[in-house]
Design an enzyme around this catalytic site. Sequence first.
Site: not given
Ligand code: NAP
Length: 521
Positions: A256, A295
Amino acid sequence: MRTLPSYVCGGWAEGKGDLETLVNPATEEPLARAGAGGLDRKAALEYARLRGGPALRALTLAERGALLQAMGDALLAHRNELLDLSVTSGGNTRSDAKFDVDGATFTLAAYAEIGKGLGDARFLVDGEGIALGRSPRFHGQHVAVPRHGVAVHINAFNFPAWGLLEKSAVALLAGMPVLTKPATASALLAHRMVEIVVEEAGLPAGALSLLVGGVGDLLEHLGPQDVVAFTGSSETGAKIRALGSVIRHSVRVNVEADSLNAAILGPDAAPGSETCDLFMKDVMRDVTQKAGQKCTAIRRVLVPAPLAAHIRDELVDRLRSVVVGNPAEDAVRMGPLATAHQLRDVRAGIGRLAADGRLALGSAEPLAGVGAPPGKGFFVGPCLIEVEGGAAAPTVHSLEVFGPAATLIPWSGVPAEATEVVARGQGGLVSSVYSDDPTFLSEVVLGLAPFHGRVFLGSGKIAEQSPGPGTVLPQLVHGGPGRAGGGEELGGPRGLGFYLQRVALEGSRPVIEKIVGIRSG
Ligand code: NAP
């Protein structure tokens, strides 16, 4: 200051080494530390597989549903504490906090009810039996059984409560143990919720594990029966899909990710009509709720060209009156962004969007939040960007600014133009169209459908009941193609499919019917 422990292998364990300090985003006051250095992630997965999996699979779907009910009841008993924590740790207004926390318990209750309805079965029967030969004796039947691995859930920072429980509810009901990893920056609330559930909901050992801190080598230890459900940025989603362990073991991955959700105002929805009022209300809510860190928030606002100036002025007036500041203050209607990193990204993003047109309201500059200590807090005001037309705005269709910003795009009123402009976003979670003209609606809705997981039909007729396109309902699917990650969650019983192995049984009808629990005739 407290270090948040993880809950793995049936006990609480603190991480060692580098720890991240979690702060109140409105005041920057340190609240806790988080990190998972030194924790044995392989053992955590193994414990969940060997203890949680068999225990959950031994229960009927109704019994698993009752566990979800117990989780929801335990969390509801702590509702005020959880709402307070959401305000201080997430920069949420009380209303934003309810959106996350109550959304979580609502989703648990919805899946508890589905479990109750599915009754004494331990797996699902999929469709009708099929006669395969000349006589009815040679028979086929599809069933869907729980996978014997772990459901690894990796969540984004913006919904620590809902993200945790919308995924857990579905996996646990399906019969898979969960290892959940909240985003580190907003782990405080998720940690407290798991603590409550562990202490009060009576889950079997190994059914729910929590990793607070970086993912580390967790995903390297995935096996062929495991699944990963990820919510976050497209970049991280792509990295997970490309992992050797995922490719080697064909691990199921649901992503997602980002979305440039659009709202289209129909030419028939004149200003002053109930349908246009709903459109204005939904756009306002999506720009300001959770400071736009949703999102599903409307990012692109398509308005018939003759109405564009009127709608812009109205939106600017309404957005200008929003009080931005420390959500602990009663007068505040929009809180800060969740982290300093988010603030940097959003400011840069607003600058890039504005380069496609002009800022009708707001700026990329940081703001002094009402009730926040001077110079503290990750505040930015609501922004409305105005562009000349869809084709003249490339960044608007490619950059998701995860904050309180939307872009106004005038369009001709021709349905095919609106759907073509929206499709430039390359796949989204939800887009909405506000109109009461059935001919216009059917053309636009069918034009939008291939590019979305959900299409919202806004009308004055549903205004009183509708929570708007930004709210994800457990009964409907959530996800979307392309940029949105290509995933699908929820959707009532449909959501269980990701955690189940569908298998075709082929053989003698009485034997198969005995196994699946269906009687002949
Ligand atoms: P992110 O930086 O991709 O982080 C998301 C999760 O992934 C966090 O728990 C992060 O852990 C973890 N993570 C980071 N690097 C990783 C890796 N190499 N392998 C596995 N996991 C890893 O995203 P974000 O900044 O938290 O979230 C914002 C984005 O999420 C926005 O673009 C938004 O559109 C999207 N979003 C989508 C939805 C949906 O339902 N489609 C809902 C909410 C948000 P750490 O925090 O420990 O780094």
